[in-house]
Design a protein around this motif. Structure first.
Motif, short mmCIF file in Angstrom:
data_model
loop_
_atom_site.label_atom_id
_atom_site.label_comp_id
_atom_site.label_asym_id
_atom_site.label_seq_id
_atom_site.Cartn_x
_atom_site.Cartn_y
_atom_site.Cartn_z
N TRP A 82 0.89 -1.18 0.00
CA TRP A 82 0.00 0.00 0.00
C TRP A 82 0.92 1.21 0.00
N ARG B 263 -1.96 7.68 -0.17
CA ARG B 263 -2.30 8.48 1.01
C ARG B 263 -3.14 7.65 1.97
N TRP B 264 -2.98 7.92 3.26
CA TRP B 264 -3.73 7.19 4.29
C TRP B 264 -5.00 7.98 4.60
N PRO C 25 -9.04 2.53 2.97
CA PRO C 25 -8.23 1.53 3.67
C PRO C 25 -9.07 0.50 4.42
N LEU D 58 3.41 -0.73 4.21
CA LEU D 58 2.36 0.28 4.37
C LEU D 58 3.03 1.65 4.32
N THR E 69 1.35 10.34 5.21
CA THR E 69 0.66 10.18 6.49
C THR E 69 0.53 11.51 7.23
N LYS F 266 -4.34 9.62 10.86
CA LYS F 266 -4.32 8.23 10.41
C LYS F 266 -5.67 7.57 10.65
N PHE G 283 -5.14 1.56 10.19
CA PHE G 283 -3.69 1.38 10.15
C PHE G 283 -3.14 1.03 11.53
#
Length: 377
Positions: free
Chosen positions: A192, A195-196, A202, A223, A227, A231, A235
């Motif tokens: 992955w 962008r988170w 996600p 991962l 970030t 988050k 995650f």
């Protein structure tokens, strides 16, 4: 040509795009950039500062190139008459009409209208993909229905007629310095590298991983990605569940380290619900990661049709969450084989700046020679 490039959001893909133009164009790209983070200030307050910065420009400007975060009418009025006869090109990295909103947050139509006025003020609009252009042109009439004006003055057709698509150039050759590392992987490595954030979905990604883990399939995870934002809890939960199988967690500061990570990955997954053009996924594919991507958004146009469902290898595009689960399971159990690295690299090597820049330079030259008219003429 002297091209003045105005960018109020000099970060991420916007920054990479302009740096690519500066390095590769045969024309003289003169940047005027700011790095404001807040979207509202980017589109409101930046015009005064950007206009002031142009007073230091000594060259005669042949073309104005602005990004989609620019309040172009404000910029032009504050610099008037300096650029009144200069053709204006707006590159649409994104738009405010279809960009997804976080849950519980309403779309502020003020910024849609600013975007709309800027598009009207530009002489040429460049979209990052066919999907992006078509999605926007479908959304624009619906947006304008919010307003009580005489519909005769809604120049949707004028915006459509000056819209074209040019995929952004990517700095892919920088990855050629690194050799593939995946032969030494103890377990298959799933990547992955986006962008988170919520629009990358996600939650779905980790639901699928958890289902695979529940049936005792073993895999390692990279991962990586931007970030800077808050988050998603998925995650943190992934760190608790997969900790010893996570070989990288968080942003990658160093370009060499990022390249090494991508060259060690086996599979890259996107579960995005919406995006305009995902550079990160294209980079991972170039580095040899077999992609599993949604059969929508811009992916069907970027992946050659003969690779959507290859006969001798694993599929690339999936329709449902269950499809993604089964395609990943088959790859992890070696029921299917990933595409060869040479095939993967051929998918998007045409996006490298060395291949893209001639089309951009020709576009700039065409725009330089166009007649500058009023926005509604």
């Amino acid at each position: 040509m002297n091209i003045l490039a105005v960018e109020p959001f000099y970060s991420g893909s916007h920054k990479a795009f302009l740096k690519g133009l500066e390095r590769n164009s045969r024309h003289n790209i003169i940047p005027v950039n700011l790095s404001y983070k807040g979207k509202k200030w980017q589109m409101h307050g930046n015009s005064v500062v950007l206009a002031g910065m142009t007073q230091e420009i000594s060259e005669d400007i042949d073309l104005l190139l602005v990004s989609s975060m620019t309040n172009l009418p404000a910029f032009l009025s504050l610099t008037n008459p300096h650029f009144s006869e200069v053709p204006k090109v707006m590159y649409m990295h994104e738009n405010q009409f279809t960009q997804p909103m976080p849950e519980g947050e309403d779309r502020d139509l003020t910024y849609c209208y600013l975007n709309y006025l800027s598009m009207l003020s530009a002489d040429q609009l460049i979209f990052s993909s066919n999907f992006h252009r078509d999605d926007f042109l479908e959304a624009l009439p619906k947006f304008l229905e919010h307003y009580p004006d005489d519909k005769h003055y809604y120049p949707v057709d004028k915006i459509a007629s000056k819209s074209r698509v040019l995929y952004p150039g990517l700095n892919l050759k920088r990855f050629d310095k690194q050799e593939a590392q995946r032969e030494s992987n103890e377990n298959p490595v799933i990547v992955w590298n986006q962008r988170w954030q919520f629009d990358r979905n996600p939650a779905m990604f980790f639901r699928v991983l958890n289902r695979l883990n529940d049936i005792d399939l073993t895999f390692d995870l990279i991962l990586a990605g931007d970030t800077q934002h808050e988050k998603p809890e998925e995650f943190e939960k992934a760190w608790e569940r997969y900790g010893r199988h996570i070989t990288h967690f968080g942003y990658v500061e160093n370009e060499e380290s990022y390249s090494r990570l991508l060259h060690s990955g086996d599979i890259v997954v996107s579960t995005a619900t919406y995006e305009f053009f995902c550079v990160a996924i294209m980079e991972a594919i170039y580095c040899g990661c077999h992609p599993l991507l949604p059969n929508r958004l811009h992916y069907p146009e970027l992946i050659p049709e003969n690779l959507h469902e290859p006969l001798l290898h694993a599929p690339v595009l999936y329709d449902t969450e269950d499809d993604l689960f089964h395609y990943l399971k088959d790859l992890l159990t070696e029921e299917t084989k990933p595409l060869p690295s040479a095939t993967l690299q051929n998918i998007n090597k045409h996006l490298d700046w060395s291949k893209r820049i001639d089309e951009y330079d020709r576009m700039f030259e065409e725009c330089r020679d166009m007649d500058v008219t009023t926005s509604l003429s």
